[in-house]
Design a protein around this motif. Structure first.
Motif, PDB file in Angstrom:
ATOM      1  N   ASP A 167       0.858  -1.193   0.000  1.00  0.00           N
ATOM      2  CA  ASP A 167       0.000   0.000   0.000  1.00  0.00           C
ATOM      3  C   ASP A 167       0.893   1.242   0.000  1.00  0.00           C
ATOM      4  OD1 ASP A 167      -1.821   1.984   0.306  1.00  0.00           O
ATOM      5  OD2 ASP A 167      -2.441   1.439   2.352  1.00  0.00           O
ATOM      6  N   ARG A 168       0.847   1.962  -1.110  1.00  0.00           N
ATOM      7  CA  ARG A 168       1.738   3.125  -1.250  1.00  0.00           C
ATOM      8  C   ARG A 168       1.011   4.442  -1.102  1.00  0.00           C
ATOM      9  NH1 ARG A 168       6.392   0.793  -3.413  1.00  0.00           N
ATOM     10  NH2 ARG A 168       5.892  -1.342  -3.973  1.00  0.00           N
ATOM     11  N   SER A 169      -0.277   4.379  -0.713  1.00  0.00           N
ATOM     12  CA  SER A 169      -1.020   5.638  -0.577  1.00  0.00           C
ATOM     13  C   SER A 169      -0.553   6.346   0.694  1.00  0.00           C
ATOM     14  CB  SER A 169      -2.512   5.359  -0.508  1.00  0.00           C
ATOM     15  OG  SER A 169      -2.757   4.489   0.571  1.00  0.00           O
ATOM     16  N   LEU A 170      -0.581   7.678   0.659  1.00  0.00           N
ATOM     17  CA  LEU A 170      -0.222   8.426   1.864  1.00  0.00           C
ATOM     18  C   LEU A 170      -1.432   8.424   2.791  1.00  0.00           C
ATOM     19  CD1 LEU A 170       1.613  11.611   0.514  1.00  0.00           C
ATOM     20  CD2 LEU A 170       2.616   9.534   1.448  1.00  0.00           C
ATOM     21  N   GLU A 203       1.786   9.835   8.999  1.00  0.00           N
ATOM     22  CA  GLU A 203       2.869   9.437   8.094  1.00  0.00           C
ATOM     23  C   GLU A 203       4.208   9.952   8.616  1.00  0.00           C
ATOM     24  OE1 GLU A 203       3.255   7.619   5.432  1.00  0.00           O
ATOM     25  OE2 GLU A 203       1.206   7.311   4.716  1.00  0.00           O
ATOM     26  N   LEU A 237       7.694  10.039   6.886  1.00  0.00           N
ATOM     27  CA  LEU A 237       8.342   9.730   5.614  1.00  0.00           C
ATOM     28  C   LEU A 237       9.851   9.907   5.733  1.00  0.00           C
ATOM     29  CD1 LEU A 237       5.868  11.444   3.113  1.00  0.00           C
ATOM     30  CD2 LEU A 237       6.003   9.025   3.730  1.00  0.00           C
ATOM     31  N   GLY A 254       6.840   5.258   5.405  1.00  0.00           N
ATOM     32  CA  GLY A 254       7.033   5.272   3.951  1.00  0.00           C
ATOM     33  C   GLY A 254       8.355   5.926   3.599  1.00  0.00           C
ATOM     34  N   GLN A 290      13.238  -1.166   0.447  1.00  0.00           N
ATOM     35  CA  GLN A 290      11.947  -1.721   0.902  1.00  0.00           C
ATOM     36  C   GLN A 290      12.172  -3.011   1.688  1.00  0.00           C
ATOM     37  OE1 GLN A 290       8.705  -0.255  -2.370  1.00  0.00           O
ATOM     38  NE2 GLN A 290       9.452  -2.302  -2.548  1.00  0.00           N
ATOM     39  N   LYS A 326       6.952   5.392  -1.292  1.00  0.00           N
ATOM     40  CA  LYS A 326       5.645   5.980  -1.614  1.00  0.00           C
ATOM     41  C   LYS A 326       5.747   7.102  -2.639  1.00  0.00           C
ATOM     42  CE  LYS A 326       3.134   4.623   2.506  1.00  0.00           C
ATOM     43  NZ  LYS A 326       2.283   5.018   3.635  1.00  0.00           N
ATOM     44  N   PRO A 376       3.901  10.076  -7.125  1.00  0.00           N
ATOM     45  CA  PRO A 376       3.688   8.824  -6.395  1.00  0.00           C
ATOM     46  C   PRO A 376       4.481   7.721  -7.083  1.00  0.00           C
ATOM     47  CG  PRO A 376       1.596   9.831  -7.068  1.00  0.00           C
ATOM     48  CD  PRO A 376       2.686  10.589  -7.756  1.00  0.00           C
TER      49      PRO A 376
END
Ligand code: GDP
Length: 387
Positions: free
Chosen positions: A165-168, A307, A309, A335, A354, A362, A375
């Motif tokens: 899942d790469r959504s913020l 988040e 990051l 992320g 990763q 992300k 993205p």
């Protein structure tokens, strides 16, 4: 009759006639203000209640409105940046040039392995990828470049892991998340961490633009209080798209207190997202852990931070990986933002980072331009690598 008396009578008659004409003219000539004449008074009181005609107050001279930039939309920027990613993917090109030689010799296989290693895929991943390529070549009973290319694409895609899942997480916290409601409704919070020079401040600014392009409101917090230039840089980014920046005028002020002020301002103003920039001095691991931990704890007094990051410079390779570990221990990472992917053939770092940190890439930085952040899209990435 006395001529003098006649002259006197004529003067009096003319004066009376002139007075009557003047009086009648005033009532006929519409010199009464229209507001009053439109109002038909029914009694003396009405006349008194009729508001006097007010003169408009003098206007203060207005500063010309600053023209805000309209950031590029997200689909638009992905399209544009894809070609830049292709430039970054020279490892893919090198492999394809080997594959295009036709039947692969042992020396060709070794060249492929070397290329994968120099792309920062890491020894372990490269070894297993090579094993898989050779096995598939045997299974398919071919060393046909197109068939090997298809296998390589599948393998790389699997390594990049499209399922992550790469959504913020930009969902505003709810009271159930443990905020007391004092001071307004908290914004979704993004904390940006990473070593100095990796592109943290730039990424905060670029992210604010992504948010604005997406129709969201934001506030930024300049919690890198050790570098006055960082706060200035952030302020410039904010001004360009109309995003407020909370900063301390005092150099060396407590970063946690600036972060807290930013979170509170965001809540007061009811904005959607608060993005907090931090300093990343690495000379003292314990100090860094303390500082980042405190910033996050203090922000979470208002509401959870959705988040965290980690900004990583793709050109720094394995050295960047060691730094990443330190940050990931200091403060939980949700992320990764991989910057400077435009200037490197080390695309394999996506896979390594990763795997080592267990969190998805992300966002990717693909240039110094204001809208060069996108993205991360695994399929687009692998296709760009392989041309
Ligand atoms: P910080 O110290 O981590 O806040 O780093 P800065 O945001 O000040 O960025 C350091 C330098 O990296 C600046 O010159 C940026 O323009 C540059 N930079 C940031 N992101 C990218 C990127 O994606 N590509 C390239 N080529 N340069 C970048």
């Amino acid at each position: 009759m006395d001529p003098l008396l006649i002259v006197l009578i004529v003067v009096v008659v003319l004066a009376v006639a002139g007075g009557i004409w003047f009086y009648a003219g005033r009532n006929r000539g519409g010199q009464v203000p229209p507001e009053v004449s439109a109002h038909k008074p029914t009694s003396a009181d009405d006349v008194l209640l009729t508001p006097p005609v007010e003169e408009a107050p003098p206007q203060a001279p207005q500063a010309p409105a600053a023209t805000l930039e309209r950031p590029e939309s997200i689909p638009g920027r992905m399209q544009r940046l894809r070609s830049r990613l292709a430039g970054a993917g020279s490892f893919g090109k090198a492999i394809l040039s080997v594959l295009s030689r036709g039947d692969l010799t042992e020396a060709d296989w070794e060249e492929i392995e070397d290329t994968l290693l120099t792309s920062d895929l890491g020894l372990e991943v490269t070894t297993s990828l090579m094993d898989e390529l050779r096995t598939q070549a045997k299974v398919l009973d071919t060393s046909d470049p197109d068939a090997i290319r298809t296998v390589l694409r599948e393998q790389l895609l699997e390594l990049v892991d499209p399922g992550m899942d790469r959504s913020l997480n930009l969902t505003k916290p709810t009271p159930a998340d443990g905020w007391d409601g004092a001071g307004g409704e908290p914004a979704a919070a993004v904390l940006m961490v990473g070593v100095n020079g990796t592109g943290k401040t730039t990424t905060c600014g670029k992210l604010a633009r992504v948010l604005v392009a997406d129709g969201k409101t934001a506030v930024m917090g300049a919690a890198d209080t050790f570098r006055a230039a960082a706060a200035d840089q952030l302020t410039t980014w904010g001004e360009r798209v109309g995003v407020d920046v909370v900063r301390s005028e005092k150099e060396g002020a407590d970063p946690a207190s600036v972060a807290y002020d930013a979170v509170r301002q965001a809540a007061r103003e009811g904005v959607d997202v608060v993005v907090v920039d931090t300093a990343g001095r690495l000379q003292n691991k314990a100090g860094l852990m303390d500082e980042l931990g405190k910033i996050k704890r203090v922000m979470e007094k208002a509401a959870p931070v959705g988040e965290v990051l980690l900004v990583l410079d793709a050109t720094t390779g394995q050295n960047g990986m060691r730094q990443a570990q330190v940050f990931s221990e200091a403060v939980g990472i949700t992320g990764i933002v991989l910057t400077k992917l435009d200037g490197t053939a080390k695309g394999g770092i996506v896979v390594t980072v990763q795997k080592e940190l267990g969190v998805p890439v992300k966002l990717v930085g693909l240039g110094e331009g204001a809208d060069d952040l996108a993205p991360f899209d695994p399929e687009g990435f692998v296709d760009a690598l392989l041309g």
